[in-house]
Design an enzyme around this catalytic site. Structure first.
Site, mmCIF file in Angstrom:
data_model
loop_
_atom_site.group_PDB
_atom_site.id
_atom_site.type_symbol
_atom_site.label_atom_id
_atom_site.label_comp_id
_atom_site.label_asym_id
_atom_site.label_seq_id
_atom_site.Cartn_x
_atom_site.Cartn_y
_atom_site.Cartn_z
ATOM 1 N N GLU A 56 0.844 -1.201 0.000
ATOM 2 C CA GLU A 56 0.000 0.000 0.000
ATOM 3 C C GLU A 56 0.878 1.250 0.000
ATOM 4 O O GLU A 56 0.602 2.198 -0.722
ATOM 5 C CB GLU A 56 -0.913 -0.022 1.234
ATOM 6 C CG GLU A 56 -1.956 1.075 1.218
ATOM 7 C CD GLU A 56 -2.973 0.938 2.344
ATOM 8 O OE1 GLU A 56 -3.203 -0.194 2.828
ATOM 9 O OE2 GLU A 56 -3.542 1.966 2.740
ATOM 10 N N ARG A 77 -7.507 2.990 14.138
ATOM 11 C CA ARG A 77 -8.458 1.890 13.903
ATOM 12 C C ARG A 77 -8.442 0.910 15.079
ATOM 13 O O ARG A 77 -9.472 0.379 15.475
ATOM 14 C CB ARG A 77 -8.159 1.168 12.588
ATOM 15 C CG ARG A 77 -9.216 0.134 12.213
ATOM 16 C CD ARG A 77 -9.013 -0.415 10.813
ATOM 17 N NE ARG A 77 -9.560 0.453 9.788
ATOM 18 C CZ ARG A 77 -10.796 0.352 9.287
ATOM 19 N NH1 ARG A 77 -11.620 -0.592 9.734
ATOM 20 N NH2 ARG A 77 -11.213 1.158 8.355
ATOM 21 N N GLU A 136 -11.123 -7.785 5.052
ATOM 22 C CA GLU A 136 -10.476 -7.774 6.362
ATOM 23 C C GLU A 136 -11.293 -8.401 7.491
ATOM 24 O O GLU A 136 -10.728 -9.042 8.390
ATOM 25 C CB GLU A 136 -10.112 -6.333 6.735
ATOM 26 C CG GLU A 136 -9.063 -5.745 5.818
ATOM 27 C CD GLU A 136 -8.934 -4.248 6.007
ATOM 28 O OE1 GLU A 136 -7.916 -3.823 6.533
ATOM 29 O OE2 GLU A 136 -9.863 -3.517 5.613
#
Ligand SMILES: Cc1cc2nc3c(=O)[nH]c(=O)nc-3n(C[C@H](O)[C@H](O)[C@H](O)COP(=O)(O)OP(=O)(O)OC[C@H]3O[C@@H](n4cnc5c(N)ncnc54)[C@H](O)[C@@H]3O)c2cc1C
Ligand code: FES
Ligand code: FES
Length: 1364
Positions: free
Chosen positions: A834, A912, A1300
């Site tokens: 990423e 997160r 995920e």
């Protein structure tokens, strides 16, 4: 054996004419290639289907089939081998079949390929050719269709990071059919007498003629798994004939060879012992090689340069296999696969008591490497390497084996195995001697030999500790006493070592409890293992020594007395220590409903690239040939975790032929400062380095090898500075990335704790280890300039082409409009591509731009693992208050992640984790403080789940602790604390459409947890040394990027006049099936079949400014963007369509074109109603949540820490799935990857706890030391279901994101393991809560099962070391 001294002097008759058949094509091998592996050669001749995953024999991506003619059995033999380790010339005179040789899209797929494609057995596809070839080789080498066990066994050397293996096994299981009339179109009656049916195609084949006839008596007893039947994939479209063994090779007389390679390397292939000895006297330092599985690793990873290699695999005297009256003669070059077959034959032919050693060897070789390695690795190679963890040497020593040694004069001497090993990789061989063979004596009556091995992973792993033990008993007045004993260990000293004091102690003693206790007492101090011993795990290894001996004692007692072994003071329950692990073929169900929308949405369509992947035709960046004038790049890397650069000396590079340049920070034409979120990194370190593996420069050269050598030859002088090598170090030093402290608060935690309403307040600490992505295709970019550097183009293996474009334009000082990045597909990403791929592309862009030449950079696996960062390790410190029922009242949490030396995405990962720190629980008062630790490690980065799993794992740890404190089940605590519809989360978001309770109830009833609980209790009651545990864990995963602007997506849809549709969107296909789902959306929108839609690649010049493909939301976003574009085009077509009736979409498209309608549209989507304000700590960061739950049951061996998952059931709410087969694949893949995280995969860094590793270095940087789950680790029963009838109003076609969310559900395995450990600890009166760090590896499991074998070394509170 006598001497060869007086035999006739054989001249070498060497030849340098070498040939090899590849896929039926004859190839002359020129001289000068002795340094090449088969894999390198295949790439050079343009066969790119065979993949490089690791280069060290540990992943199986490079599997090919090698066939040769065996002069003794007069038949062609077929074996799967690892092309990455096979020296090219070792295959001279053989036939290599690669994935390209068995089928392709044009001529038809081979049934193995067809079956795999149709069973959804490929995702990223990078491992796929390797699986195809392992299965193909098994079928070609089998006389009859193999059993399911054989199929699973043959895949033990092949890893897959995406699929979770279940679909691969299901795809291949159809070949296990044993009913020939079903099996092929040729009924057995119609076959000629001597005709052989190839189990590979079900068609007649020549290689087994005169050897095997068709057996009519098999019955088909396997109709449990029938997603596809063999008849469906019987290759009716497969018109290619099976490649036969080339007749030339049958007739050809092989000759001794003498060839050469790079750097003066000499390669010899003698055919007679005399020739070997002559060569050895000429070159005393020459290396003999057979399988090259040791030498290949030494040359590649340890970078040892040997000058002379003598390949002895063809020498008959070294390939002896003979059964004698007194034992077995085994030639040193005998391969392990052959050895096992021979031992099995001996076991059937000799009296049972004679073959105890044989059985022990068979047992040990079962877990020795993978099939591909066993097919080539030799007995002598294993012995002469004298590795301290050799699996076989302790057994040879224990079994009283003798080694025959011959010198270059032909003199033969014999050495006892137990005296042969002298030190670390040092044996009793003089420079002019070689090992000729091994003599293994038969065991005598009442002589017992047993093997032991414990590794990180059961299949295809090197041992942590292994052992071979033997005892000869004699009966004296009704008692058994020890006449002789041999106890030998591996993995506890620099060499395989006898426990000599213990042996002495045993001698003459009566075989009873007293002996055992006494022997354990002696053994405890017999072999000294220092605290800082290489390999670490000292307490575990010491405990294993005792555990193994205890097992041996029980096993022998059982052998002599059977069930009566209670005479030895043993209860039936103790026998659980010696029940061998045997694995039945795995089974599984996938349950989902199909909700079809239009022509394609909702159907379980096969991945659009699958047929290309199974044939090896799918192209990856790593496969791309270097364009003319191109160069290879390699990075110059820091070797210090924190230091000032004093000088850089490149004098050692310039003289290297092929070296073209070294580029440092001063050479960067644009900006040297880069970063994913803030520019806190340097492309090339200028003054300081802050981690091992940081790029200091880049070298380019004409070959990859030269570039790497040149990079290593750049000498850097440093002034070392103090380094921070753990979260705890960082906390002590207050070392955080700037402005990263975050807080979330709800209610009043302090007030609640003070109020007295809590029955109990517990405090603790949870350590969560990191995880390596291990995408199969390593980071790779090909970059070139156009118009003299006016434009720069690249093809990259990345999840974020736009980031590559941005980084490259920045470091070159070019506008983004002149830089293009394209990505067709990538061999896995999981978050690791990423951001951490971009600096590699940027590094390669500098020489490409400055030299105006194409440059390719592909990282080796070890470099990739060392420098590109991993999943963050976390530390959580919690304080939780709860009621007597277990209702949670308040949580005070501090949470830290180990970010490494740059911020990258670590703050978003922490956020997160903080959002997910409640998992699914109603906590009225919450206070969470988070911070991002700066450490001197490579920057850690995104990984499937992005911090969510770490946050949830910390939560489930304290939930499980509350349960223990209250003596309740964790499931009960979970249930009474569930959040419900309308609940306001600790960050202010309201739960809508919450399906948690429905999922939980459905899972509960399908698994019948109360029954499972009772069964487990019963099992545990009757088994002292094996324990089972169960667990059921829920999850709630927020969907959206938590950074608001990233929730946007663009797409370009083009309709052509033949009615086909080309879609381009900003998302990257990395195996997750994004392109397939998006194509389904387009197909349904236009009402055309799926095959009318094509998605070629992702490109920054088609769809600009795309967010990385991440956060599970790509199908939601790109599906919606594509739909938007389709709707625009449909709206333009509508007036034409309504005026006329067109017989096809193509006609309509043509008519629109004639009417000058624009058939191209740009679609755009933004996720609505999301946003979060960190100042107030409130908002709605997520569009919606994906819910799930999982049940797991495991069994552990409390003496060794070995475990297996007996069952796992996973249920997810995915709304109305766009493609349920792909979604099931995502669930299975995520679960198995999660299983790796919670139980297998441990990163070991050079830190304060691992002093035997150089500071800041990653020790576990390859599949040899870092263990992904293998096919052997998947649950024996693995069921996946999707919740029915729950459309999701928040996403396209009522679907939900999947990538995920299921990952965390593998924590059910972790907590089931903990449940089993609790049962074990209960046996010794340890009823208190104890911490178990993630991952629960065999070391952690065993050491937590405190007992009399751990007590001499550690207390019950012992916590094995973990790099966090
Ligand atoms: C992925 C992988 C997994 C592995 N797993 C295991 C495992 O589970 N357990 C385990 O024990 N090992 C394991 N190994 C190590 C290795 O496979 C074995 O040691 C193997 O038996 C070596 O045999 P070889 O023929 O390949 O050796 P080679 O590499 O060909 O030779 C090894 C050494 O032996 C010497 N040698 C060979 N024959 C003779 C001879 N006749 N006389 C004198 N010297 C000789 C060579 O000169 C060389 O130094 C693994 C290796 C790999 C790459
Ligand atoms: S590339 Fe050969 S085994 Fe991994
Ligand atoms: S499909 Fe196996 S590694 Fe990706």
């Amino acid at each position: 054996m006598g001497s060869l001294k007086n035999e006739e002097d054989l001249s070498l008759e060497e030849s340098n004419e070498a040939i090899l058949y590849v896929n039926g094509v004859r190839r002359v091998l020129p001289d000068g290639l002795a340094h090449l592996t088969l894999l390198e050669y295949l790439k050079d001749i343009g066969l790119t289907g065979t993949k490089l995953g690791c280069g060290e024999g540990g992943c199986g991506a490079c599997t090919v089939m090698v066939s040769y003619y065996d002069q003794v059995s007069k038949r062609s033999m077929h074996h799967a081998v690892n092309a990455c380790l096979a020296p090219l010339y070792s295959l001279e005179g053989m036939h290599v079949i690669t994935v390209e040789g068995i089928g392709n899209r044009q001529n038809g797929l081979h049934p193995v390929q067809e079956s795999l494609a149709r069973a959804h057995g490929s995702q990223c596809g990078y491992c796929t050719p390797g699986f195809v070839m392992s299965m193909y080789a098994l079928l070609r080498s089998s006389k009859t269709p193999p059993s399911e066990e054989q199929i699973e066994e043959c895949l033990g050397g092949n890893l897959c990071r995406c699929t979770g293996y279940r679909p691969i096994i299901d795809a291949f299981r159809v070949f296990a059919k044993t009913d020939n009339s079903l099996y092929n179109n040729h009924s057995s009656e119609r076959l000629l007498e001597d005709q052989f049916v190839c189990p590979s195609t079900g068609k007649p084949c020549s290689c087994g003629s005169n050897v095997v006839s068709v057996n009519k008596d098999f019955v088909n007893c396997h109709n449990r798994y029938s997603p596809l039947s063999y008849t469906e994939i019987d290759g009716s479209s497969y018109c290619e004939k099976e490649l036969i063994f080339p007749p030339e090779l049958l007739l050809r007389k092989i000759k001794p060879l003498h060839l050469n390679g790079f750097g003066g390397l000499k390669w010899y292939r003698p055919l007679k012992l005399r020739q070997v000895l002559d060569l050895k006297s000429r070159y005393p330092d020459a290396k003999l090689i057979v399988g090259n599985t040791e030498v290949g690793i030494e040359m590649k990873l340890k970078r040892i340069q040997y000058q002379v290699l003598i390949s002895v695999g063809h020498v008959p005297e070294l390939n002896t296999l003979r059964m004698r009256d007194d034992g077995l003669e085994i030639g040193a070059a005998v391969r392990l696969t052959e050895l096992v077959e021979f031992l099995k034959m001996a076991v059937t032919q000799r009296a049972a008591y004679e073959t105890s050693s044989c059985k022990a060897l068979i047992g040990q070789i079962k877990w020795f490497a993978g099939k591909q390695i066993r097919n080539v690795a030799s007995v002598g190679g294993n012995i002469c390497t004298a590795s301290p963890i050799s699996d076989l040497n302790p057994l040879w020593m224990a079994a009283g084996t003798k080694f025959q040694i011959i010198d270059s004069e032909g003199n033969i001497r014999t050495a006892l195995a137990k005296e042969f090993f002298l030190g670390y990789r040092k044996v009793d061989l003089k420079r002019n001697e070689i090992l000729l063979g091994i003599f293994l004596p038969w065991t005598r009556p009442f002589e017992y030999v047993k093997e032991f091995k414990q590794a990180h992973r059961r299949d295809d792993d090197i041992a942590i500790v292994n052992a071979g033990m033997r005892v000869l008993l004699e009966e004296n007045s009704g008692q058994w006493s020890v006449a002789d004993a041999s106890i030998v260990y591996g993995g506890v000293a620099p060499l395989s070592i006898s426990a000599s004091k213990t042996q002495l102690f045993l001698s003459g003693k009566t075989w009873n409890q007293e002996l055992m206790q006494g022997a354990l007492g002696v053994l405890e101090n017999d072999i000294v293992l220092m605290q800082d011993a290489p390999g670490g795990m000292v307490e575990f290894r010491k405990s294993l020594m005792l555990s193994f001996f205890f097992k041996f004692f029980l096993w022998v007692s059982y052998q002599i007395d059977g069930e009566q072994s209670s005479r030895m003071g043993l209860t039936h329950s103790h026998l659980s220590a010696i029940q061998p692990f045997c694995r039945l073929p795995s089974t599984g169900r996938q349950i989902y409903e199909i909700k079809k929308h239009g022509t394609s949405v909702g159907l379980p369509e096969v991945h659009l690239s699958s047929r290309l992947q199974v044939t090896g035709e799918a192209e990856y960046v790593a496969d791309l040939p270097l364009p003319p004038n191109g160069l290879y790049a390699a990075l110059v890397l820091s070797s210090k975790p924190h230091a000032r650069i004093l000088s850089i000396d490149d004098s050692g590079t310039k003289s290297l032929p092929g070296f073209e340049g070294l580029f440092l920070s001063k050479d960067v034409p644009g900006g040297n400062n880069i970063g994913a979120v803030i520019d806190d990194e340097e492309l090339f370190a200028s003054e300081f380095v802050t981690c091992v593996g940081q790029a200091i420069g880049v070298v380019v050269a004409d070959t990859h090898e030269t570039a790497k050598l040149a990079a290593r030859n750049v000498h850097i002088q440093y002034e070392e500075l103090p380094a921070i090598l753990s979260i705890k170090d960082a906390l002590k030093a207050n070392s955080f990335h700037p402005n990263c402290e975050k807080n979330l608060e709800k209610g009043d935690v302090e007030d609640c704790f003070q109020s007295g309403s809590c029955y109990n307040i517990i405090e603790g600490e949870v350590q969560v280890g990191g995880q390596e992505h291990f995408y199969f295709e390593t980071q790779s970019t090909l970059i070139w300039t156009m118009d003299g550097g006016n434009e720069v183009h690249m093809i990259s293996s990345t999840q974020a082409p736009q980031k590559h474009q941005k980084y490259v334009s920045h470091v070159l000082g070019l506008p983004q409009s002149k830089v293009v990045c394209k990505t067709k597909r990538i061999g896995g990403g999981f978050g690791g591509k990423e951001t951490r791929s971009a600096f590699i592309a940027a590094a390669a862009s500098v020489p490409s731009y400055l030299l105006n030449r194409p440059v390719k950079i592909t990282l080796d696996r070890d470099v990739d693992m060392m420098i590109t960062g991993q999943r963050h390790s976390f530390l959580g410190k919690y304080k939780v208050g709860f009621t007597t029922e277990g209702k949670i009242l308040a949580l005070d949490l501090e949470i830290y992640n180990n970010a490494g030396n740059s911020l990258d995405l670590s703050l978003a990962v922490l956020e997160r984790a903080m959002f997910h720190s409640d998992n699914v629980y109603d906590i009225p008062n919450v206070r969470i403080k988070g911070n991002v630790c700066f450490t001197n490690f490579p920057s850690h980065t995104a990984f499937r789940g992005f911090g969510g799993p770490q946050g949830m794992l910390i939560a489930e740890n304290w939930i499980q602790r509350i349960a223990m404190e209250l003596k309740k089940s964790a499931e009960e605590i979970r249930e009474i604390n569930f959040q419900h519809e309308g609940y306001i989360l600790h960050y202010g978001q309201k739960l809508q459409h919450c399906t948690l309770t429905s999922l939980w109830n459905e899972l509960n009833s399908s698994c019948n947890i109360s029954k499972a609980c009772k069964e487990v209790d019963l099992f545990n009651l009757h088994n002292r040394w094996k324990k089972r545990g169960i667990s059921m864990v829920p999850t709630k995963f927020g969907i959206s990027f938590t950074t608001k602007f990233m929730n946007q997506a663009g797409a370009l849809v083009q309709v052509y006049t033949d009615g086909t549709i080309l879609v381009t969107h900003g998302g990257v296909e990395m195996g997750q099936g994004l392109h397939t789902k998006v194509a389904q959306v387009a197909a349904s929108s236009f009402g055309v079949p799926l095959n009318s839609v094509f998605i070629s690649e992702t490109s920054t010049d088609k769809v600009p400014n795309a967010s990385p493909t991440a956060a599970s939301a790509s199908s939601d976003m790109y599906g919606a963007a594509v739909l938007d574009a389709c709707e625009q085009i449909k709206a333009r077509m509508e007036p034409i369509a309504s005026r006329n009736k067109y017989s096809s979409f193509a006609e309509l498209a043509k008519a629109c074109h004639m009417m000058r309608i624009d058939l191209s549209a740009h679609g755009f989507y933004i996720t609505p109603d999301i946003g979060f304000d960190w100042k107030s700590g409130k908002g709605s960061p997520f569009n919606y949540f994906t819910y799930g739950a999982a049940f797991a049951e495991v069994e552990i061996d409390t003496l060794t820490g070995d475990f297996h998952t007996r069952r796992a059931d996973v249920i997810l709410d995915l709304g109305y799935s766009i493609n349920p087969a792909i979604d099931v694949g995502q669930i299975e893949g995520a679960f198995i990857q999660g299983l790796g995280w919670v139980a297998l995969e441990e990163l070991k860094w050079g830190d304060a706890d691992h002093k035997w590793i150089k500071p800041g270095y990653l020790y576990t940087c390859g599949p040899g030391s870092y263990k992904l789950p293998s096919v052997n680790d998947i649950p024996l029963e693995f069921n996946v279901s999707l919740l029915k009838g729950v459309p999701n109003v928040k996403a396209i076609h009522s679907s939900k994101a999947v990538g995920e969310p299921p990952f965390f559900l593998a924590s059910s395995v972790f907590f089931a393991i903990k449940d089993a450990i609790i049962a074990a600890r209960r046996e010794v009166g340890c009823n208190d809560w104890f911490p178990l760090d993630n991952p629960a590896t065999p070391e952690r499991i065993r050491m937590a099962c405190t007992d009399e074998f751990t007590k001499p070394f550690v207390g019950s509170e012992f916590r094995p070391k973990l790099s966090v």
